[in-house]
Enzyme design. Structure first.
Site, PDB file in Angstrom:
ATOM      1  N   ARG A  67      35.532  49.390  43.822  1.00  0.00           N
ATOM      2  CA  ARG A  67      34.445  49.096  44.331  1.00  0.00           C
ATOM      3  C   ARG A  67      34.609  48.599  45.746  1.00  0.00           C
ATOM      4  O   ARG A  67      35.792  47.923  45.901  1.00  0.00           O
ATOM      5  CB  ARG A  67      33.644  47.886  43.403  1.00  0.00           C
ATOM      6  CG  ARG A  67      32.198  47.856  43.433  1.00  0.00           C
ATOM      7  CD  ARG A  67      31.685  46.640  42.951  1.00  0.00           C
ATOM      8  NE  ARG A  67      31.768  45.620  43.870  1.00  0.00           N
ATOM      9  CZ  ARG A  67      32.534  44.459  43.268  1.00  0.00           C
ATOM     10  NH1 ARG A  67      32.827  44.228  41.971  1.00  0.00           N
ATOM     11  NH2 ARG A  67      32.730  43.580  44.044  1.00  0.00           N
ATOM     12  N   ASP A  74      33.236  46.790  48.987  1.00  0.00           N
ATOM     13  CA  ASP A  74      32.164  45.752  49.718  1.00  0.00           C
ATOM     14  C   ASP A  74      31.966  46.106  51.340  1.00  0.00           C
ATOM     15  O   ASP A  74      33.019  46.149  51.921  1.00  0.00           O
ATOM     16  CB  ASP A  74      32.236  44.343  49.224  1.00  0.00           C
ATOM     17  CG  ASP A  74      32.525  44.128  47.927  1.00  0.00           C
ATOM     18  OD1 ASP A  74      31.742  45.100  47.001  1.00  0.00           O
ATOM     19  OD2 ASP A  74      33.240  43.347  47.321  1.00  0.00           O
ATOM     20  N   TYR A 109      28.589  34.175  40.002  1.00  0.00           N
ATOM     21  CA  TYR A 109      28.787  33.985  38.357  1.00  0.00           C
ATOM     22  C   TYR A 109      27.746  33.165  37.924  1.00  0.00           C
ATOM     23  O   TYR A 109      27.886  32.928  36.316  1.00  0.00           O
ATOM     24  CB  TYR A 109      29.957  33.407  38.028  1.00  0.00           C
ATOM     25  CG  TYR A 109      31.269  34.575  38.306  1.00  0.00           C
ATOM     26  CD1 TYR A 109      31.433  35.779  37.723  1.00  0.00           C
ATOM     27  CD2 TYR A 109      32.085  34.347  39.431  1.00  0.00           C
ATOM     28  CE1 TYR A 109      32.228  36.583  37.988  1.00  0.00           C
ATOM     29  CE2 TYR A 109      33.044  35.397  39.792  1.00  0.00           C
ATOM     30  CZ  TYR A 109      33.153  36.381  38.973  1.00  0.00           C
ATOM     31  OH  TYR A 109      34.019  37.409  39.169  1.00  0.00           O
ATOM     32  N   GLU A 154      36.152  44.698  51.868  1.00  0.00           N
ATOM     33  CA  GLU A 154      37.326  44.911  50.941  1.00  0.00           C
ATOM     34  C   GLU A 154      37.110  45.911  50.050  1.00  0.00           C
ATOM     35  O   GLU A 154      35.959  46.381  49.851  1.00  0.00           O
ATOM     36  CB  GLU A 154      37.676  43.445  50.370  1.00  0.00           C
ATOM     37  CG  GLU A 154      36.558  42.952  49.451  1.00  0.00           C
ATOM     38  CD  GLU A 154      36.962  41.683  48.777  1.00  0.00           C
ATOM     39  OE1 GLU A 154      38.321  41.546  48.348  1.00  0.00           O
ATOM     40  OE2 GLU A 154      36.421  40.672  48.824  1.00  0.00           O
ATOM     41  N   GLY A 164      34.978  44.209  37.910  1.00  0.00           N
ATOM     42  CA  GLY A 164      34.346  43.594  36.629  1.00  0.00           C
ATOM     43  C   GLY A 164      33.756  45.001  35.524  1.00  0.00           C
ATOM     44  O   GLY A 164      33.158  45.746  36.296  1.00  0.00           O
ATOM     45  N   SER A 185      37.222  37.154  43.413  1.00  0.00           N
ATOM     46  CA  SER A 185      36.089  36.486  42.948  1.00  0.00           C
ATOM     47  C   SER A 185      35.317  35.225  44.099  1.00  0.00           C
ATOM     48  O   SER A 185      35.013  34.581  43.759  1.00  0.00           O
ATOM     49  CB  SER A 185      36.135  35.815  41.671  1.00  0.00           C
ATOM     50  OG  SER A 185      36.465  36.699  40.613  1.00  0.00           O
ATOM     51  N   ASN A 218      38.023  46.618  45.797  1.00  0.00           N
ATOM     52  CA  ASN A 218      38.323  46.054  44.575  1.00  0.00           C
ATOM     53  C   ASN A 218      38.793  47.224  43.641  1.00  0.00           C
ATOM     54  O   ASN A 218      38.148  48.135  43.490  1.00  0.00           O
ATOM     55  CB  ASN A 218      37.009  45.329  44.050  1.00  0.00           C
ATOM     56  CG  ASN A 218      36.488  44.345  44.823  1.00  0.00           C
ATOM     57  OD1 ASN A 218      37.006  43.223  44.823  1.00  0.00           O
ATOM     58  ND2 ASN A 218      35.200  44.552  45.525  1.00  0.00           N
ATOM     59  N   GLU A 247      41.363  34.271  37.474  1.00  0.00           N
ATOM     60  CA  GLU A 247      40.000  35.189  36.839  1.00  0.00           C
ATOM     61  C   GLU A 247      40.055  35.549  35.704  1.00  0.00           C
ATOM     62  O   GLU A 247      39.529  36.514  35.260  1.00  0.00           O
ATOM     63  CB  GLU A 247      39.870  36.403  37.905  1.00  0.00           C
ATOM     64  CG  GLU A 247      40.006  36.005  39.009  1.00  0.00           C
ATOM     65  CD  GLU A 247      39.739  37.247  40.163  1.00  0.00           C
ATOM     66  OE1 GLU A 247      38.681  37.972  39.984  1.00  0.00           O
ATOM     67  OE2 GLU A 247      40.681  37.159  41.029  1.00  0.00           O
TER      68      GLU A 247
END
Length: 294
Positions: free
Chosen positions: A242, A244, A203, A256, A262, A137, A258, A16
């Site tokens: 973050r 999800d 992306y 999950e 980003g 990602s 994070n 990443e």
């Protein structure tokens, strides 16, 4: 806080790297605009030397993936006696491993899809999500509903990690809930145009819509935020991150956490912070303040 010398750690050696380069540059630019004495450091095997050479008194971690989100850089900074943004090494280690995270969710009664560790090529659920346990990602993730695709998905996921997990596929709204200093920020509904939120959808510009109009009732909205905070805390996280989740109309199933999401101006955490009334610079400064309070 401005008497501190900030080192922004970015780039690194993971898959990443490219995303991290963008995150780190955005954070660095914001700190410079705020008037902080800031150094931008591309993480490699000499990172400890580079940090010392820069005279850093605090580190802003903008790394993603291996060495950044798995707790290793945090452990090194602990040994060096330097404060840093985000969660500690243990929380990063747990959150980076999807199986370890699942175990914490179950232990703390956080709703999450049923899961199995695959031991053969027999599908454990009617529709499965195959995941490498230690990748980010959406790399190596597959959604399958037949035995042939399931076997192929296991083989592909194994290219990215020796440790795999299979989840029951829950149908519903894919939501992401950013956390900043103990507060759940506005929820974002992720709507991929091709139906699956994979690496390409994540992306490629225009492949996914990110909307704040979630169509949840007030009660549902608050519940989803509460579950996200519960999940964040269950993984031992702090500072920011973050979460999800999939909301099926009744339950919010956490997928999950994070720990280092980003940080570009168009990333989801900054979008949520903006919706909450913060500028990008204000958000970055709050993250830095969290590091210095540890």
């Amino acid at each position: 806080m401005k008497e501190n010398k900030v080192a922004v750690l970015y780039g690194g050696m993971s898959a990443e790297r490219e995303v991290s380069l963008r995150s780190g540059k955005a954070a660095y630019d914001a700190l410079v605009r705020l008037g902080y004495d800031t150094a931008l450091i591309d993480m490699d095997k000499d990172v400890a030397f580079k940090i010392r050479e820069a005279g850093a008194t605090v580190c802003f971690i903008a790394l993603h993936g291996t060495y950044g989100e798995d707790g290793r850089i945090q452990g090194m900074l602990d040994i060096m006696g330097l404060p840093y943004t985000g969660s500690d090494f243990e929380a990063n280690m747990v959150a980076f491993d999807k199986l370890m995270t699942k175990e914490q969710f179950v232990k703390n009664n956080v709703p999450t899809p049923a899961y199995k560790v695959p031991t053969d090529k027999k599908m454990p659920f009617k529709k499965c999500v195959v995941k490498p346990c230690r990748q980010g990602s959406s790399v190596g993730i597959h959604i399958v509903d037949n035995e042939a695709d399931y076997a192929a998905a296991l083989d592909d996921a194994a290219k990215y990690d020796s440790k795999l997990m299979v989840e029951e596929c829950i149908e519903g709204k894919e939501l992401t809930i950013s956390i900043l200093n103990g507060e759940a920020l506005p929820i974002i509904w992720i709507r991929p145009k091709k139906g699956v939120y994979d690496y390409e959808s994540k992306y490629t510009k225009g492949m996914t819509e990110y909307v704040f109009e979630t169509e949840l009732t007030d009660e549902q909205y608050k519940y989803v935020q509460k579950v996200a905070l519960d999940a964040f805390n269950a993984a031992g996280c702090s500072g920011y991150g973050r979460v999800d989740a999939i909301f099926d109309g009744k339950e919010s199933y956490v997928l999950e956490v994070n720990t280092l999401p980003g940080m570009t101006e168009t990333s989801l955490l900054p979008k949520a912070a903006g919706k909450a009334g913060m500028t990008f610079e204000q958000m970055v400064e709050k993250m830095l303040a969290g590091a210095l309070k540890k």
